[in-house]
Design a protein around this motif. Structure first.
Motif, PDB file in Angstrom:
ATOM      1  N   THR A 118       0.835  -1.203   0.000  1.00  0.00           N
ATOM      2  CA  THR A 118       0.000   0.000   0.000  1.00  0.00           C
ATOM      3  C   THR A 118       0.866   1.248   0.000  1.00  0.00           C
ATOM      4  O   THR A 118       0.535   2.251  -0.639  1.00  0.00           O
ATOM      5  N   TYR A 119       2.002   1.197   0.691  1.00  0.00           N
ATOM      6  CA  TYR A 119       2.920   2.344   0.723  1.00  0.00           C
ATOM      7  C   TYR A 119       3.486   2.607  -0.668  1.00  0.00           C
ATOM      8  O   TYR A 119       3.509   3.743  -1.148  1.00  0.00           O
ATOM      9  N   GLU A 136      10.780  11.508  -4.741  1.00  0.00           N
ATOM     10  CA  GLU A 136      10.374  12.871  -4.389  1.00  0.00           C
ATOM     11  C   GLU A 136       9.133  12.864  -3.502  1.00  0.00           C
ATOM     12  O   GLU A 136       9.012  13.666  -2.568  1.00  0.00           O
ATOM     13  N   VAL A 137       8.216  11.957  -3.782  1.00  0.00           N
ATOM     14  CA  VAL A 137       7.011  11.847  -2.953  1.00  0.00           C
ATOM     15  C   VAL A 137       7.381  11.472  -1.528  1.00  0.00           C
ATOM     16  O   VAL A 137       6.877  12.051  -0.559  1.00  0.00           O
ATOM     17  N   ILE A 138       8.272  10.489  -1.384  1.00  0.00           N
ATOM     18  CA  ILE A 138       8.692  10.049  -0.048  1.00  0.00           C
ATOM     19  C   ILE A 138       9.371  11.190   0.695  1.00  0.00           C
ATOM     20  O   ILE A 138       9.118  11.428   1.880  1.00  0.00           O
ATOM     21  N   GLU A 139      10.234  11.920  -0.010  1.00  0.00           N
ATOM     22  CA  GLU A 139      10.932  13.034   0.621  1.00  0.00           C
ATOM     23  C   GLU A 139       9.956  14.131   1.031  1.00  0.00           C
ATOM     24  O   GLU A 139      10.063  14.712   2.114  1.00  0.00           O
ATOM     25  N   GLN A 140       8.972  14.396   0.194  1.00  0.00           N
ATOM     26  CA  GLN A 140       8.003  15.448   0.486  1.00  0.00           C
ATOM     27  C   GLN A 140       6.995  15.026   1.546  1.00  0.00           C
ATOM     28  O   GLN A 140       6.375  15.879   2.179  1.00  0.00           O
ATOM     29  N   SER A 141       6.833  13.716   1.737  1.00  0.00           N
ATOM     30  CA  SER A 141       5.835  13.248   2.703  1.00  0.00           C
ATOM     31  C   SER A 141       6.218  13.601   4.132  1.00  0.00           C
ATOM     32  O   SER A 141       5.372  13.607   5.019  1.00  0.00           O
ATOM     33  N   GLY A 142       7.474  13.866   4.364  1.00  0.00           N
ATOM     34  CA  GLY A 142       7.888  14.343   5.675  1.00  0.00           C
ATOM     35  C   GLY A 142       8.256  13.232   6.624  1.00  0.00           C
ATOM     36  O   GLY A 142       8.017  12.040   6.377  1.00  0.00           O
ATOM     37  N   PRO A 143       8.831  13.598   7.760  1.00  0.00           N
ATOM     38  CA  PRO A 143       9.360  12.608   8.704  1.00  0.00           C
ATOM     39  C   PRO A 143       8.284  11.759   9.373  1.00  0.00           C
ATOM     40  O   PRO A 143       8.546  10.611   9.720  1.00  0.00           O
ATOM     41  N   LEU A 144       7.102  12.306   9.577  1.00  0.00           N
ATOM     42  CA  LEU A 144       6.078  11.538  10.287  1.00  0.00           C
ATOM     43  C   LEU A 144       5.654  10.313   9.478  1.00  0.00           C
ATOM     44  O   LEU A 144       5.502   9.215  10.037  1.00  0.00           O
ATOM     45  N   ASP A 145       5.466  10.495   8.197  1.00  0.00           N
ATOM     46  CA  ASP A 145       5.087   9.379   7.334  1.00  0.00           C
ATOM     47  C   ASP A 145       6.188   8.323   7.332  1.00  0.00           C
ATOM     48  O   ASP A 145       5.921   7.118   7.408  1.00  0.00           O
ATOM     49  N   LEU A 147       8.442   7.855   9.681  1.00  0.00           N
ATOM     50  CA  LEU A 147       8.498   7.247  11.013  1.00  0.00           C
ATOM     51  C   LEU A 147       7.532   6.070  11.118  1.00  0.00           C
ATOM     52  O   LEU A 147       7.892   4.977  11.565  1.00  0.00           O
ATOM     53  N   LEU A 148       6.309   6.326  10.722  1.00  0.00           N
ATOM     54  CA  LEU A 148       5.281   5.302  10.862  1.00  0.00           C
ATOM     55  C   LEU A 148       5.577   4.098   9.981  1.00  0.00           C
ATOM     56  O   LEU A 148       5.397   2.939  10.391  1.00  0.00           O
ATOM     57  N   PHE A 149       6.048   4.349   8.768  1.00  0.00           N
ATOM     58  CA  PHE A 149       6.374   3.242   7.871  1.00  0.00           C
ATOM     59  C   PHE A 149       7.533   2.415   8.439  1.00  0.00           C
ATOM     60  O   PHE A 149       7.503   1.183   8.405  1.00  0.00           O
ATOM     61  N   ALA A 150       8.548   3.079   8.964  1.00  0.00           N
ATOM     62  CA  ALA A 150       9.686   2.359   9.544  1.00  0.00           C
ATOM     63  C   ALA A 150       9.245   1.516  10.734  1.00  0.00           C
ATOM     64  O   ALA A 150       9.695   0.370  10.902  1.00  0.00           O
ATOM     65  N   ALA A 151       8.356   2.060  11.562  1.00  0.00           N
ATOM     66  CA  ALA A 151       7.863   1.302  12.713  1.00  0.00           C
ATOM     67  C   ALA A 151       7.061   0.090  12.252  1.00  0.00           C
ATOM     68  O   ALA A 151       7.213  -1.012  12.790  1.00  0.00           O
ATOM     69  N   ALA A 152       6.222   0.279  11.242  1.00  0.00           N
ATOM     70  CA  ALA A 152       5.346  -0.794  10.770  1.00  0.00           C
ATOM     71  C   ALA A 152       6.117  -1.911  10.084  1.00  0.00           C
ATOM     72  O   ALA A 152       5.673  -3.060  10.071  1.00  0.00           O
ATOM     73  N   THR A 153       7.255  -1.598   9.503  1.00  0.00           N
ATOM     74  CA  THR A 153       8.033  -2.605   8.781  1.00  0.00           C
ATOM     75  C   THR A 153       9.197  -3.152   9.601  1.00  0.00           C
ATOM     76  O   THR A 153      10.045  -3.865   9.072  1.00  0.00           O
ATOM     77  N   GLY A 154       9.253  -2.793  10.890  1.00  0.00           N
ATOM     78  CA  GLY A 154      10.313  -3.304  11.747  1.00  0.00           C
ATOM     79  C   GLY A 154      11.671  -2.707  11.478  1.00  0.00           C
ATOM     80  O   GLY A 154      12.699  -3.322  11.805  1.00  0.00           O
ATOM     81  N   GLU A 155      11.699  -1.510  10.884  1.00  0.00           N
ATOM     82  CA  GLU A 155      12.970  -0.891  10.516  1.00  0.00           C
ATOM     83  C   GLU A 155      13.274   0.357  11.347  1.00  0.00           C
ATOM     84  O   GLU A 155      14.063   1.211  10.948  1.00  0.00           O
TER      85      GLU A 155
END
Length: 613
Positions: A118-119, A136-145, A147-155
């Motif tokens: 989904t990401y 560019e989308v990932i960079e523009q999405s900001g740190p909060l997005d 953060l959550l993705f890293a937490a959800a994927t165990g990274e």
């Protein structure tokens, strides 16, 4: 002779184990190289990205074995030096493998509902819309997005340190709330630890983890905020990790089970309760106070429990009766209700409390409550306003098969109730009987024969919702069609949308979205019914195969971005009832959508996928 001897000695040397081993290693390396070349050649003719990735993976596996086992051979030395073998370039194989793997992952993502998919699809959809790249989308999405993705994927351990470098103090606290709210409380602590080292302002404000835990009660959400499954999961992870200083947080944010465990752990519960009240850790009338009372009653401390819930300001008392039923025993609730009714400030308030509680106590207890309420005269100008309440209470009594409660309202305490309330209770009771354990439809048929207009609509709505809740969806659909309510032109599109949502039919909601007869700001009353349908579908195994296309139809029918956002959020977000979210339906709906609607749907699907419950 010396020459012959020399020949003899070299023959002997060639046969020594070490030299033979070197020759075997060289041969093994060459064999592996041939395997790698053949696999890479076959990959070029593969029918699918996944097959190509698999074959290239085999080639890389052979090359890796050369590097690890036969690095000192000519083949191994050439390989680690970046050399080629004729037209075969090992470095190109690795690049081709990464590309094939990405392509295979993307292809599988079209049918695989997961955090990573989904990401990825969401970001690609955003990039296509903006004319940018995924990076560019990932960079523009900001740190909060991130953060959550890293937490959800165990990274989190690998990614958090870099992400924190881009965060301000305010962003850190936003991240803390975001992680906790999505079920990632342990990762939230990791974020705090990293931010405390990187940002001196945080260290000056919150000294250590113990103080941070105390601070959590203020920064997560309000005292009586919705405790969703994600938040309760976050708290349970902290409890399981034996984090110190959680008592206040548990009392303010915990589930009934978590608070009950805390109560059981107290050596002197009376002293503890006094301390909790004095410190403001629990407030009279809050959900936490009800959960504490339930635990006290279960522990044989009914007097303490009663004192806790009865000594509340009048304006807070009604909130208790939203929470207490099902948490405390019927006997306890009846005692509390008698006290609450007697302390109500006017007769009409007493009626509201008495009538609301009929469904939660037995008929004898209800009669006692009504006796207390009947001591004051009711206002003539407000006498008929309780019809909807009476209908709902009658419906629950009908589902319980409680004939004695019907007798209570229609005969035993008939003088207390007004004509409209009795009629509403009776019709509600008839609707409830359809989904009772011993179902009966005779009374309902009689009510249908005489009901018209809004009464008919309300009766059909109640009956259908009860049947769906009992797992009888087809009965509900048949009943709606037979009554003709759904085709009645005098029934508004909004009401038809609500009735359709009860059984999972969204065509009238789509019509309401198209004509703006169901605006976004008034969407809750339809979506509450639809969410109840989805929950019943999960419990009873209804066929939901048509729902993704229906969801897509609703989105295509509206031009209002606010409507679409609310619609998607209602389906995927948790609420007061612990609603689990149905992100996979969103994911499946995307196949019927394109453009903005597809991007929004993928965004909603990702929000649901990334939460941890």
């Amino acid at each position: 002779m010396r020459f012959s001897g020399f020949l003899l000695s070299t023959t002997l040397i060639a046969s020594l184990p070490g030299l033979a081993g070197a020759q075997d290693a060289s041969e093994a390396a060459r064999v592996l190289l041939v395997e790698a070349i053949r696999a890479a050649q076959q990959a070029q003719e593969a029918d699918s990205p996944s097959e190509r990735a698999e074959l290239l993976g085999d080639a890389i596996e052979a090359l890796n074995e050369i590097e690890s086992q036969y690095v000192t051979t000519d083949t191994g030395i050439n390989l680690i030096s970046g050399g080629t073998f004729g037209a075969f370039d090992p470095s190109a194989v690795r690049a081709e493998y990464d590309a094939a793997q990405a392509e295979a992952e993307l292809a599988s993502c079209e049918t695989t509902y997961s955090v990573r998919c989904t990401y990825r699809l969401r970001n690609e959809s955003y990039a296509a819309y903006d004319g940018s790249t995924v990076e560019e989308v990932i960079e523009q999405s900001g740190p909060l997005d991130r953060l959550l993705f890293a937490a959800a994927t165990g990274e989190a351990e690998e990614e958090f340190p870099e992400i924190v470098q881009d965060m301000s103090v305010d962003r850190v606290f936003e991240g803390i709330r975001l992680l906790y709210g999505n079920g990632y409380s342990i990762e939230m602590l990791d974020l705090y630890d990293l931010a405390r080292e990187a940002l001196p302002e945080i260290q000056s404000e919150i000294q250590d983890r113990e103080e941070f835990i105390e601070y959590l009660d203020r920064i997560i959400d309000g005292r009586n905020a919705v405790q969703t499954p994600e938040r309760q999961h976050s708290l349970q992870r902290l409890i399981d990790a034996d984090i110190e200083g959680l008592d206040q947080f548990i009392l303010g944010k915990g589930s009934p089970e978590q608070i009950a465990a805390l109560v059981r752990d107290q050596d002197d519960i009376e002293t503890a309760l006094s301390d909790w009240l004095a410190s403001g850790w629990i407030s009279p009338g809050s959900d936490g106070s009800v959960y504490v009372a339930a635990a006290l009653e279960a522990a044989g401390q009914s007097d303490l429990a009663f004192d806790l819930l009865s000594n509340v300001p009048p304006e807070r008392f009604d909130s208790i009766f939203w929470t207490a039923p099902g948490k405390v025993s019927a006997d306890f609730l009846a005692s509390l209700a008698r006290d609450a009714v007697s302390r109500a400030e006017d007769a009409d308030e007493k009626v509201t409390r008495a009538m609301s509680l009929i469904e939660w106590v037995d008929a004898d207890q209800a009669a006692e409550i009504i006796e207390v309420a009947a001591q004051d005269s009711r206002s003539a100008d407000r006498a008929e306003q309780y019809g909807n309440l009476a209908r709902r209470v009658g419906f629950e009594a009908g589902r319980q098969g409680s004939e004695d409660k019907l007798d209570l309202v229609t005969e035993e305490k008939r003088d207390f109730f007004k004509d409209g309330e009795v009629a509403a209770f009776t019709s509600g009771f008839a609707a409830g009987q359809l989904s009772a354990e011993e179902a009966s439809g005779d009374a309902f048929e009689e009510e249908l024969a005489s009901a018209t207009g809004d009464e008919l609509y309300s009766l059909v709505l109640l009956a259908a919702s009860g049947l769906v809740d009992a797992g009888l969806r087809e009965n509900a659909i048949s009943g709606i069609n037979e009554t003709g309510v759904i085709d009645d032109r005098s029934v508004s599109v909004a009401d038809k949308a609500k009735l359709g949502a009860v059984v999972g039919d969204l065509q009238w909601l789509a019509e309401g979205a198209r004509t703006d007869e169901v605006p976004g700001y008034n969407l809750d009353f339809v979506m509450d019914e639809y969410k109840d349908f989805l929950i019943a579908a999960t419990e009873h195994g209804f066929d939901l195969s048509d729902q993704p296309e229906q969801i897509a139809g609703v989105l295509r029918s509206s031009e209002d971005g606010y409507f679409k956002e609310r619609f998607l959020d209602e389906i995927v977000s948790s609420d007061y009832h612990g609603y689990p979210g149905f992100g996979e339906l969103m994911f499946q709906a995307m196949q019927y959508l394109d453009g903005d609607d597809r991007a929004w749907t993928l965004g909603a699907a990702h929000r649901a996928a990334i939460t941890r419950r």
